[in-house]
Design a protein around this motif. Sequence first.
Motif, PDB file in Angstrom:
ATOM      1  N   SER A   1       0.836  -1.202   0.000  1.00 35.12           N
ATOM      2  CA  SER A   1       0.000   0.000   0.000  1.00 35.12           C
ATOM      3  C   SER A   1       0.869   1.250   0.000  1.00 35.12           C
ATOM      4  O   SER A   1       2.094   1.184   0.208  1.00 35.12           O
TER       5      SER A   1
ATOM      6  N   ARG B   1       0.896   3.602   2.245  1.00 27.28           N
ATOM      7  CA  ARG B   1       1.487   3.771   3.578  1.00 27.28           C
ATOM      8  C   ARG B   1       2.635   2.794   3.804  1.00 27.28           C
ATOM      9  O   ARG B   1       3.671   3.162   4.364  1.00 27.28           O
TER      10      ARG B   1
ATOM     11  N   ILE C   1       5.323  10.464   8.186  1.00 22.92           N
ATOM     12  CA  ILE C   1       4.288  10.045   7.242  1.00 22.92           C
ATOM     13  C   ILE C   1       3.296  11.176   7.022  1.00 22.92           C
ATOM     14  O   ILE C   1       2.906  11.483   5.885  1.00 22.92           O
ATOM     15  N   GLU C   2       2.896  11.829   8.105  1.00 26.21           N
ATOM     16  CA  GLU C   2       1.943  12.934   7.978  1.00 26.21           C
ATOM     17  C   GLU C   2       2.549  14.091   7.191  1.00 26.21           C
ATOM     18  O   GLU C   2       1.844  14.766   6.426  1.00 26.21           O
TER      19      GLU C   2
ATOM     20  N   TYR D   1       2.168  13.219   3.613  1.00 30.59           N
ATOM     21  CA  TYR D   1       0.780  13.406   3.198  1.00 30.59           C
ATOM     22  C   TYR D   1       0.449  14.889   3.037  1.00 30.59           C
ATOM     23  O   TYR D   1      -0.325  15.275   2.157  1.00 30.59           O
TER      24      TYR D   1
ATOM     25  N   GLY E   1      -2.205  10.748   0.868  1.00 31.52           N
ATOM     26  CA  GLY E   1      -3.005  10.568   2.074  1.00 31.52           C
ATOM     27  C   GLY E   1      -4.391  10.027   1.755  1.00 31.52           C
ATOM     28  O   GLY E   1      -4.928   9.169   2.462  1.00 31.52           O
TER      29      GLY E   1
ATOM     30  N   SER F   1      -3.992   6.224   1.016  1.00 31.87           N
ATOM     31  CA  SER F   1      -3.055   5.600   1.941  1.00 31.87           C
ATOM     32  C   SER F   1      -3.121   4.074   1.914  1.00 31.87           C
ATOM     33  O   SER F   1      -2.095   3.399   1.989  1.00 31.87           O
TER      34      SER F   1
END
Length: 251
Positions: free
Chosen positions: A111, A113, A131-132, A135, A142, A145
């Motif tokens: 995926s 993510r 990660i944020e 995004y 995002g 994800s």
Amino acid sequence: MSPTAQRSEQAALPDPSESLLAVRDLDAGYGDLQVLDGVDMDVADGEYVVVVGPNGAGKSTVMKSVFGLTTYMGGEIVFDGADISQRRPDQIIHEGIGYVPQSDNVFESLSVRENLEMGAYILDEVPEGRIEAVYDRFPVLGERSAQKAGTLSGGQRQMLAMGRALMLDPDLLLLDEPSAGLAPDLVAEMFDRIDGINDDGTAVLMVEQNAKEALRRCDRGYVLVQGKNRYQDAGETLLNDQQVRRDFLGG
């Protein structure tokens, strides 16, 4: 040869300690095949540098050599004061260099993510904040994800590949032909994304087929021909040099 190009060729190189990345007299290739012949290149901290030239000039080989993916044959690659000329990619990534190859640059069965998590594999724990941050930079990631990377569009895959390389917050990002295969209406958006990465302080060394647009946006450019330096100067200077335009930019 134009006066501008002459000055570019004859300019004295800075001391390697003054550059974030300093490539000096580099010979490299694949097995017994030598591709690069005495290449010199510099990237300052936070600088945006582009490498252009005809097909087969060795542009991608420079990128791969910096990341330890070619056969080292001589010369020096210094990053942040350390000689990394003969280090492996798994060692180089610890130094603060991220690399995004032109193709096969995502894990298709994972995926979005999970791909980003793979970008931080050297850490004991994946920082959620990283990660944020990816995004925030690439909102479409995002939104997708949980989607398999293999189902993304070409532009989204490039964003994911860049996002994964940014997971370790590198000081230098190496980009190999980031606009390759993208629809024309997506190329400008991709360049805008790269501009944003550089504006936030990450140095960029990029090989790009869309030479005119790349030189228009970068701080400095290098023209490679047959594995050797031909010209180096400010991006706009190279873009406006009549000989460079005629020989390498299509007029």
